[in-house]
Scaffold this motif. Sequence first.
Motif, PDB file in Angstrom:
ATOM      1  N   UNK A  34     -42.530 -67.993 -10.950  1.00  0.00           N
ATOM      2  CA  UNK A  34     -42.521 -67.028 -12.166  1.00  0.00           C
ATOM      3  C   UNK A  34     -41.339 -67.280 -12.974  1.00  0.00           C
ATOM      4  N   UNK A  35     -40.161 -67.361 -12.287  1.00  0.00           N
ATOM      5  CA  UNK A  35     -38.962 -67.594 -13.059  1.00  0.00           C
ATOM      6  C   UNK A  35     -38.931 -69.013 -13.505  1.00  0.00           C
ATOM      7  N   UNK A  40     -38.870 -73.108 -17.650  1.00  0.00           N
ATOM      8  CA  UNK A  40     -39.376 -74.306 -18.269  1.00  0.00           C
ATOM      9  C   UNK A  40     -40.008 -74.241 -19.876  1.00  0.00           C
ATOM     10  N   UNK A  41     -40.430 -72.807 -20.201  1.00  0.00           N
ATOM     11  CA  UNK A  41     -40.777 -72.737 -21.453  1.00  0.00           C
ATOM     12  C   UNK A  41     -39.634 -72.590 -22.256  1.00  0.00           C
ATOM     13  N   UNK A  42     -38.643 -71.968 -21.840  1.00  0.00           N
ATOM     14  CA  UNK A  42     -37.377 -71.985 -22.904  1.00  0.00           C
ATOM     15  C   UNK A  42     -36.806 -73.587 -23.133  1.00  0.00           C
ATOM     16  N   UNK A 232     -37.862 -68.775  -3.349  1.00  0.00           N
ATOM     17  CA  UNK A 232     -37.103 -69.820  -4.216  1.00  0.00           C
ATOM     18  C   UNK A 232     -36.186 -70.960  -3.624  1.00  0.00           C
ATOM     19  N   UNK A 233     -35.973 -70.693  -2.434  1.00  0.00           N
ATOM     20  CA  UNK A 233     -35.255 -71.678  -1.453  1.00  0.00           C
ATOM     21  C   UNK A 233     -34.315 -71.052  -0.409  1.00  0.00           C
ATOM     22  N   UNK A 273     -29.061 -68.335 -16.153  1.00  0.00           N
ATOM     23  CA  UNK A 273     -29.619 -69.637 -16.289  1.00  0.00           C
ATOM     24  C   UNK A 273     -28.551 -70.620 -17.163  1.00  0.00           C
ATOM     25  N   UNK A 274     -28.276 -71.614 -16.709  1.00  0.00           N
ATOM     26  CA  UNK A 274     -27.635 -72.355 -17.752  1.00  0.00           C
ATOM     27  C   UNK A 274     -28.216 -73.507 -18.365  1.00  0.00           C
TER      28      UNK A 274
END
Length: 306
Positions: A34-35, A40-42, A232-233, A273-274
């Motif tokens: 979801x994150x 990706x949308x942004x 997430x990893x 997020x960068x």
Amino acid sequence: MNPPSTADARSNFDSRHLRRVFDRRAAHWSDADFLVREVAHRLLERLDYIKLTPKCILDAGCGTGADFAALQARYPQAYLVGADSSLGMARAAAERGASEGWRRWLRRAPPQGVVQADFGALPLKDGVLDLVWSNLALHWREDPHRVIPEWHRVLHTDGLLLFSTFGPDTLRELRAAWNAVDARPHVIAFTDMHDLGDMMVQSGFGLPVVDMETFTVTYETPAALLRDVRLLGGNPMSERFDGLTGRRRHQALCRALEQQRRPDGVLALTFEFIYGHAWRTPAKTDEQGNAVVRLQDIGGRRSGGF
């Protein structure tokens, strides 16, 4: 108890362990995607303001290929290739691409390909790409200062780099909870946006733009929070603690997280997020040091005729 240093948090980074983690996560990646989808949308929104008609696109760190459809919808005549170091992720991306192949055939669009490859050492010739897209993948490399020059190498002149990555405030609550348990590094030190901007300049990119935003995700329990972190990893360090010692450490971590519970009763987890983009600008000098001026750059400045 002193927290681990940034150097410790980077030096213990185990890329082979992380590759195995993502191999196992590939089948369940949508549970924590979801994150990645939101970011990706942004990133796609940023392309609304950029004039670009790419012929060849690389999705660097493509995961399961979830960005393929949006990129090909925006650039239907572009050849798209995905690269991921995880074999499990690359296979999932290839399967996704194959399932959508008939739609591309109906549009007479170029095919797409997926390769298992380290996106910091790409099996591509110099200057073959018009767009390098990388969504929330760069932070999983312990040496971004070597990755960004590689992206510059494979881009054509006037090609665009567009990426997102985690910033230093990501997982700060988890980092603080672990610091209450021991002094070992359990969360990697994510790269600051100013350092990423410097890396782009040093790599030869022109007109770099870097900015950031912060998301907060809330959870009801420590178990739910830790589940998302694992999906997430997880921890890219290969350290593992088994048996009774491991259980005690896990219980101590959950207690430390409980102490962070907010007045509204939930646990918070921060993600920074960068976003970065830059162009591969024309070389100003050739290999002999002579100044280079392109005809297309001066064509509009001529006056009169010949």
